[in-house]
Design a protein around this motif. Structure first.
Motif, mmCIF file in Angstrom:
data_model
loop_
_atom_site.group_PDB
_atom_site.id
_atom_site.type_symbol
_atom_site.label_atom_id
_atom_site.label_comp_id
_atom_site.label_asym_id
_atom_site.label_seq_id
_atom_site.Cartn_x
_atom_site.Cartn_y
_atom_site.Cartn_z
ATOM 1 N N UNK A 107 47.918 24.865 14.034
ATOM 2 C CA UNK A 107 48.224 25.070 12.612
ATOM 3 C C UNK A 107 47.381 26.246 12.133
ATOM 4 N N UNK A 108 47.790 26.937 11.070
ATOM 5 C CA UNK A 108 46.978 28.042 10.555
ATOM 6 C C UNK A 108 45.541 27.620 10.245
ATOM 7 N N UNK A 109 45.367 26.406 9.737
ATOM 8 C CA UNK A 109 44.018 25.929 9.409
ATOM 9 C C UNK A 109 43.172 25.768 10.670
ATOM 10 N N UNK B 226 40.800 21.080 18.723
ATOM 11 C CA UNK B 226 41.861 21.923 19.285
ATOM 12 C C UNK B 226 42.643 21.139 20.340
ATOM 13 N N UNK B 227 41.939 20.497 21.257
ATOM 14 C CA UNK B 227 42.609 19.710 22.299
ATOM 15 C C UNK B 227 43.493 18.622 21.694
ATOM 16 N N UNK B 228 42.976 17.935 20.682
ATOM 17 C CA UNK B 228 43.726 16.836 20.079
ATOM 18 C C UNK B 228 44.967 17.314 19.334
ATOM 19 N N UNK C 39 36.473 31.057 13.781
ATOM 20 C CA UNK C 39 35.131 31.197 13.214
ATOM 21 C C UNK C 39 34.053 31.144 14.293
ATOM 22 N N UNK C 40 34.376 30.594 15.460
ATOM 23 C CA UNK C 40 33.392 30.479 16.530
ATOM 24 C C UNK C 40 33.593 31.509 17.639
ATOM 25 N N UNK C 41 34.576 32.373 17.469
ATOM 26 C CA UNK C 41 34.806 33.420 18.463
ATOM 27 C C UNK C 41 33.930 34.629 18.152
ATOM 28 N N UNK C 42 33.483 35.348 19.190
ATOM 29 C CA UNK C 42 32.763 36.594 18.930
ATOM 30 C C UNK C 42 33.647 37.547 18.118
ATOM 31 N N UNK D 165 54.588 31.622 11.065
ATOM 32 C CA UNK D 165 55.284 31.193 12.282
ATOM 33 C C UNK D 165 54.480 30.179 13.083
ATOM 34 N N UNK D 166 53.362 29.723 12.535
ATOM 35 C CA UNK D 166 52.493 28.770 13.245
ATOM 36 C C UNK D 166 52.546 27.414 12.573
ATOM 37 N N UNK D 167 52.492 26.342 13.334
ATOM 38 C CA UNK D 167 52.485 26.342 14.791
ATOM 39 C C UNK D 167 53.876 26.588 15.352
#
Length: 142
Positions: free
Chosen positions: A50-52, A127-129, A59-62, A77-79
């Motif tokens: 989802x966009x959220x 994310x996995x869930x 926020x946790x990516x470099x 277009x997400x998801x």
């Protein structure tokens, strides 16, 4: 440009290079292929969320990896409507470029392991869930 912003930019480049180098080492690939795989998997993953949730993960990516992640994104277009494992793998293959000598399940799993090493456990669980069970099989569980 101040010295602080230059050093911040340098640090962002180092972090991005570290991620690509780790992935290349994990797969025994060159960094060029590893970069393209990382981009293909991250953009497919972004489109599956989802966009959220996509924003939460970002926020946790470099910083520079975050730019790759969001490149060309259309949140409307997400998801993605089809969110099965097969559809995810096909999307990664198309984005990466069809190469017959790649086991994409293994390659995608390597990217997910990279995320596991660098993203907080709580965010990885969210994310996995949010994924279908068949796709979660590619993501190592803790």
């Amino acid at each position: 440009m101040t010295q602080t912003s230059i050093s911040s930019f340098s640090y962002a480049a180092q972090q991005a290079q570290q991620w690509v180098n780790e992935l290349a080492e994990d797969l025994d690939w060159n960094v060029h292929r590893a970069y393209h795989l990382l981009k293909a998997v991250l953009t497919a993953l972004r489109d599956w969320l989802s966009p959220e949730e996509a924003a939460d993960l970002s926020a946790q990516l470099p910083l520079l990896i975050r730019g790759i992640y969001f490149e060309g994104w259309d949140p409307s277009l997400s998801p993605a409507t089809e969110r099965k494992k097969r559809d995810f793998v096909i999307r990664v293959e198309k984005s990466f470029g069809f190469e017959t000598n790649i086991d994409f399940d293994t390659a995608i799993n390597a990217v997910f392991k990279l995320l596991d090493r660098h993203i907080s456990h709580g965010e990885i669980v969210e994310v996995r869930n949010s994924m279908k069970k068949s796709l979660r099989e590619l993501w190592p569980a803790h």
